[in-house]
Design a protein around this motif. Structure first.
Motif, PDB file in Angstrom:
ATOM      1  N   PHE A   1      40.032  40.469  39.119  1.00  0.00           N
ATOM      2  CA  PHE A   1      39.909  39.648  40.322  1.00  0.00           C
ATOM      3  C   PHE A   1      38.465  39.615  40.809  1.00  0.00           C
ATOM      4  O   PHE A   1      37.935  38.549  41.135  1.00  0.00           O
ATOM      5  CB  PHE A   1      40.830  40.189  41.426  1.00  0.00           C
ATOM      6  N   LEU A   2      37.812  40.791  40.864  1.00  0.00           N
ATOM      7  CA  LEU A   2      36.420  40.852  41.326  1.00  0.00           C
ATOM      8  C   LEU A   2      35.487  40.089  40.386  1.00  0.00           C
ATOM      9  O   LEU A   2      34.520  39.474  40.830  1.00  0.00           O
ATOM     10  CB  LEU A   2      35.968  42.303  41.482  1.00  0.00           C
ATOM     11  N   GLU A   3      35.779  40.127  39.101  1.00  0.00           N
ATOM     12  CA  GLU A   3      34.939  39.410  38.142  1.00  0.00           C
ATOM     13  C   GLU A   3      35.092  37.897  38.307  1.00  0.00           C
ATOM     14  O   GLU A   3      34.126  37.153  38.214  1.00  0.00           O
ATOM     15  CB  GLU A   3      35.322  39.818  36.708  1.00  0.00           C
ATOM     16  N   ARG A   4      36.293  37.449  38.609  1.00  0.00           N
ATOM     17  CA  ARG A   4      36.565  36.012  38.744  1.00  0.00           C
ATOM     18  C   ARG A   4      36.113  35.443  40.093  1.00  0.00           C
ATOM     19  O   ARG A   4      35.633  34.316  40.143  1.00  0.00           O
ATOM     20  CB  ARG A   4      38.065  35.723  38.580  1.00  0.00           C
ATOM     21  N   LYS A   5      36.270  36.221  41.161  1.00  0.00           N
ATOM     22  CA  LYS A   5      36.098  35.677  42.510  1.00  0.00           C
ATOM     23  C   LYS A   5      34.816  36.116  43.219  1.00  0.00           C
ATOM     24  O   LYS A   5      34.501  35.589  44.281  1.00  0.00           O
ATOM     25  CB  LYS A   5      37.292  36.083  43.398  1.00  0.00           C
ATOM     26  N   THR A   6      34.087  37.081  42.663  1.00  0.00           N
ATOM     27  CA  THR A   6      32.867  37.564  43.326  1.00  0.00           C
ATOM     28  C   THR A   6      31.742  37.685  42.305  1.00  0.00           C
ATOM     29  O   THR A   6      31.933  37.454  41.111  1.00  0.00           O
ATOM     30  CB  THR A   6      33.090  38.947  43.985  1.00  0.00           C
ATOM     31  N   LYS A   7      30.592  38.127  42.793  1.00  0.00           N
ATOM     32  CA  LYS A   7      29.456  38.415  41.919  1.00  0.00           C
ATOM     33  C   LYS A   7      29.231  39.921  41.800  1.00  0.00           C
ATOM     34  O   LYS A   7      28.124  40.370  41.523  1.00  0.00           O
ATOM     35  CB  LYS A   7      28.194  37.741  42.457  1.00  0.00           C
ATOM     36  N   LEU A   8      30.289  40.698  42.006  1.00  0.00           N
ATOM     37  CA  LEU A   8      30.154  42.143  41.911  1.00  0.00           C
ATOM     38  C   LEU A   8      30.082  42.622  40.466  1.00  0.00           C
ATOM     39  O   LEU A   8      29.452  43.625  40.172  1.00  0.00           O
ATOM     40  CB  LEU A   8      31.319  42.836  42.633  1.00  0.00           C
ATOM     41  N   ILE A   9      30.742  41.906  39.580  1.00  0.00           N
ATOM     42  CA  ILE A   9      30.717  42.248  38.159  1.00  0.00           C
ATOM     43  C   ILE A   9      30.819  40.966  37.352  1.00  0.00           C
ATOM     44  O   ILE A   9      31.532  40.034  37.730  1.00  0.00           O
ATOM     45  CB  ILE A   9      31.857  43.239  37.784  1.00  0.00           C
ATOM     46  N   ASN A  10      30.083  40.918  36.258  1.00  0.00           N
ATOM     47  CA  ASN A  10      30.162  39.794  35.329  1.00  0.00           C
ATOM     48  C   ASN A  10      30.421  40.339  33.936  1.00  0.00           C
ATOM     49  O   ASN A  10      29.732  41.257  33.484  1.00  0.00           O
ATOM     50  CB  ASN A  10      28.855  38.995  35.303  1.00  0.00           C
ATOM     51  N   TYR A  11      31.420  39.764  33.273  1.00  0.00           N
ATOM     52  CA  TYR A  11      31.661  40.088  31.871  1.00  0.00           C
ATOM     53  C   TYR A  11      30.728  39.233  31.026  1.00  0.00           C
ATOM     54  O   TYR A  11      30.579  38.048  31.258  1.00  0.00           O
ATOM     55  CB  TYR A  11      33.103  39.797  31.468  1.00  0.00           C
ATOM     56  N   LYS A  12      30.141  39.834  30.035  1.00  0.00           N
ATOM     57  CA  LYS A  12      29.255  39.133  29.116  1.00  0.00           C
ATOM     58  C   LYS A  12      29.796  39.290  27.696  1.00  0.00           C
ATOM     59  O   LYS A  12      30.709  40.085  27.453  1.00  0.00           O
ATOM     60  CB  LYS A  12      27.834  39.716  29.180  1.00  0.00           C
ATOM     61  N   LYS A  13      29.186  38.579  26.797  1.00  0.00           N
ATOM     62  CA  LYS A  13      29.549  38.631  25.375  1.00  0.00           C
ATOM     63  C   LYS A  13      31.059  38.507  25.226  1.00  0.00           C
ATOM     64  O   LYS A  13      31.673  37.608  25.776  1.00  0.00           O
ATOM     65  CB  LYS A  13      29.007  39.904  24.719  1.00  0.00           C
ATOM     66  N   SER A  14      31.667  39.429  24.515  1.00  0.00           N
ATOM     67  CA  SER A  14      33.101  39.330  24.244  1.00  0.00           C
ATOM     68  C   SER A  14      33.934  40.251  25.143  1.00  0.00           C
ATOM     69  O   SER A  14      35.108  40.474  24.882  1.00  0.00           O
ATOM     70  CB  SER A  14      33.363  39.659  22.772  1.00  0.00           C
TER      71      SER A  14
END
Length: 158
Positions: free
Chosen positions: A114-127
């Motif tokens: 949820f935090l990755e989708r709705k905020t800038k607290l965490i971003n998934y990169k690569k795979s």
């Protein structure tokens, strides 16, 4: 405006984590729980640093600037949740430990997703994705729980 939302979320999580930390220290044996807390902090920091350096994760907004990892997650939230996990599994069977691990790792992975989708607290990169987060969270709970089981076993024989 967006960073204000993230900072408010981080501040709220910080206050909640302080309350949870104080509460977890009320249950004996305190030395076991502090050991779990520090083991998990060390493990989380190592893994988080590795994932950030390899480019799988990024924390654009952080409570304490100057860190590439999420200090709040690695040093408070994740270790505190691991202490609670160890408290409820102290006398559990292996099957119950794995089952209770799901009670902690599934909500953690969902919250991170949820935090990755709705905020800038965490971003998934690569795979990287939520499934890998779930696996790493669950695996780290089980590793620290196994280490504590070995430490308790060794301390009984001394």
């Amino acid at each position: 405006m967006r960073n204000k939302l993230e900072m408010n979320i981080l501040k709220a999580l910080f206050i909640i984590s302080l309350g949870l930390f104080i509460n977890l220290l009320r249950k004996p044996p305190i030395k076991d729980w502090l050991l779990v807390f520090f083991l998990k902090s060390y493990f989380a920091t190592f893994i988080d640093n590795l994932l950030v350096r390899k480019g799988f994760l990024k924390y654009p907004v952080n409570l304490i600037s100057g860190f590439d990892i999420s200090v709040l997650f690695s040093y408070l939230l994740f270790p505190i949740s691991c202490v609670y996990f160890n408290q409820i599994t102290k006398t559990s069977s292996v099957f119950d430990i794995v089952k209770k691990c799901l009670y902690f790792s599934v909500p953690s992975a969902i919250a991170e997703h949820f935090l990755e989708r709705k905020t800038k607290l965490i971003n998934y990169k690569k795979s990287w994705n939520s499934y890998y987060s779930f696996l790493s969270i669950a695996f780290s709970f089980l590793i620290v729980r196994a280490l504590m089981g070995m430490i308790r076993s060794l301390s009984k024989t001394q």
